[in-house]
Design a protein around this motif. Structure first.
Motif, mmCIF file in Angstrom:
data_model
loop_
_atom_site.group_PDB
_atom_site.id
_atom_site.type_symbol
_atom_site.label_atom_id
_atom_site.label_comp_id
_atom_site.label_asym_id
_atom_site.label_seq_id
_atom_site.Cartn_x
_atom_site.Cartn_y
_atom_site.Cartn_z
ATOM 1 N N CYS A 55 -15.121 9.181 -2.893
ATOM 2 C CA CYS A 55 -13.717 9.582 -2.735
ATOM 3 C C CYS A 55 -13.563 11.096 -2.754
ATOM 4 C CB CYS A 55 -12.868 8.937 -3.824
ATOM 5 S SG CYS A 55 -12.784 7.137 -3.702
ATOM 6 N N ARG B 90 -0.472 13.399 0.373
ATOM 7 C CA ARG B 90 -0.581 11.975 0.718
ATOM 8 C C ARG B 90 -2.037 11.589 0.946
ATOM 9 N NH1 ARG B 90 2.452 7.673 2.255
ATOM 10 N NH2 ARG B 90 1.356 6.158 3.547
ATOM 11 N N VAL B 91 -2.808 12.476 1.581
ATOM 12 C CA VAL B 91 -4.236 12.210 1.776
ATOM 13 C C VAL B 91 -4.931 12.055 0.420
ATOM 14 C CG1 VAL B 91 -6.410 13.155 2.637
ATOM 15 C CG2 VAL B 91 -4.331 13.373 4.007
ATOM 16 N N ILE C 77 1.130 4.315 -2.787
ATOM 17 C CA ILE C 77 0.954 5.730 -2.450
ATOM 18 C C ILE C 77 2.144 6.538 -2.948
ATOM 19 C CG2 ILE C 77 0.815 7.386 -0.550
ATOM 20 C CD1 ILE C 77 -1.761 5.849 -1.069
ATOM 21 N N HIS D 4 0.835 -1.209 0.000
ATOM 22 C CA HIS D 4 0.000 0.000 0.000
ATOM 23 C C HIS D 4 0.865 1.253 0.000
ATOM 24 C CE1 HIS D 4 -3.466 2.550 1.035
ATOM 25 N NE2 HIS D 4 -2.649 3.152 1.885
ATOM 26 N N ASP D 5 1.906 1.269 0.832
ATOM 27 C CA ASP D 5 2.787 2.435 0.912
ATOM 28 C C ASP D 5 3.500 2.687 -0.410
ATOM 29 O OD1 ASP D 5 2.255 2.991 3.624
ATOM 30 O OD2 ASP D 5 3.637 1.421 4.240
ATOM 31 N N GLU E 24 -4.174 8.732 -0.988
ATOM 32 C CA GLU E 24 -4.933 7.675 -0.321
ATOM 33 C C GLU E 24 -6.330 7.550 -0.942
ATOM 34 O OE1 GLU E 24 -4.141 5.584 2.033
ATOM 35 O OE2 GLU E 24 -2.297 6.360 2.966
ATOM 36 N N TYR E 25 -6.987 8.685 -1.167
ATOM 37 C CA TYR E 25 -8.322 8.645 -1.761
ATOM 38 C C TYR E 25 -8.266 8.274 -3.236
ATOM 39 C CZ TYR E 25 -10.805 10.348 2.335
ATOM 40 O OH TYR E 25 -11.364 10.450 3.584
ATOM 41 N N CYS F 298 -8.061 4.623 -3.281
ATOM 42 C CA CYS F 298 -9.397 4.114 -2.968
ATOM 43 C C CYS F 298 -10.305 4.194 -4.200
ATOM 44 C CB CYS F 298 -9.999 4.911 -1.815
ATOM 45 S SG CYS F 298 -11.704 4.458 -1.392
#
Length: 233
Positions: free
Chosen positions: A156, A138-139, A111, A107-108, A142-143, A146
């Motif tokens: 999202c 970064r936020v 991102i 996941h990282d 993340e979305y 998603c």
């Protein structure tokens, strides 16, 4: 061992605060120190000084990196202290960065790749992207990840707007228009953020409207119809 005693902790702190890594210096004393010294210290943050905005932190590299530093820090290399310190600083920066990478999950990495693409302009809107801080980007990533997993643009976009634009409320009106209600006076920086998020998540056929301060009430959404805060159109 507390996190602040880990070699990567100061490095991660600078990274999160978008600081300048050139102002972070690891100091290794040119002598045979005990490998238990780091364990006895309350915090590596306290074993240094912060003159001129630069952090100089004492580090005992023998705790984890004995094989690397033992041949470098020998008793008979007097006269090369400045070179040794510079070399140790470079090595410790690299080791701290490797520690962070080894601690990353899939996941990282995803991102990181999305952040790299955003910074390269793959998604466009570099002018608008500049309005976000590193942690805000970064936020967004993340979305965005998603969104790739769920294909739910509305969810999202609403989540990103709520997380990054605190006075903002977002709604879909009649399934064709995405409306942002900004509970504040107009700000150029906030507008750039809204436009970038809309560019990132909304399909081209979906219109986007931004209302500032007193906004239009949307029928069916009681939150938009607060007394003295909306105009019914």
């Amino acid at each position: 061992m507390v996190e602040s005693n880990q070699i990567w902790a100061p490095y991660l702190s600078v990274l999160q605060q978008e600081g300048d890594f050139s102002r972070l210096h690891y100091i290794v004393k040119n002598n045979r120190v005990s490998p238990y010294l780091e364990l006895q210290a309350d915090s590596l943050y306290g074993n240094g000084n912060y003159e001129d905005g630069a952090a100089r932190l004492d580090v005992n590299p023998y705790v984890r990196f004995f094989e690397i530093f033992d041949p470098l820090l020998t008793p008979d290399d007097d006269g090369y202290e400045e070179f040794d310190q510079a070399l140790c600083d470079v090595i410790l920066h690299e080791l701290a960065d490797l520690d962070l990478k080894f601690g990353m999950c899939r996941h990282d990495f995803h991102i990181r790749l999305l952040l790299r693409d955003m910074e390269r302009g793959v998604y466009g809107g570099l002018t608008e992207l500049a309005a976000f801080t590193g942690m805000e980007k970064r936020v967004i990533a993340e979305y965005l990840l998603c969104f790739y997993d769920t294909a739910d643009a509305a969810y999202c976009l609403s989540g990103a707007a709520l997380a990054l634009l605190s006075p903002c409320e977002a709604y879909i009106r009649e399934g064709e228009e995405f409306v942002f209600y900004m509970r504040q006076p107009y700000e150029e920086a906030q507008e750039k953020k809204v436009l970038f998020l809309a560019r990132l998540f909304l399909p081209l056929t979906c219109a986007c409207t931004i209302h500032w301060t007193k906004t239009y009430g949307a029928i069916g959404y009681g939150e938009t119809m607060r007394l003295e805060e909306f105009v019914l159109a």
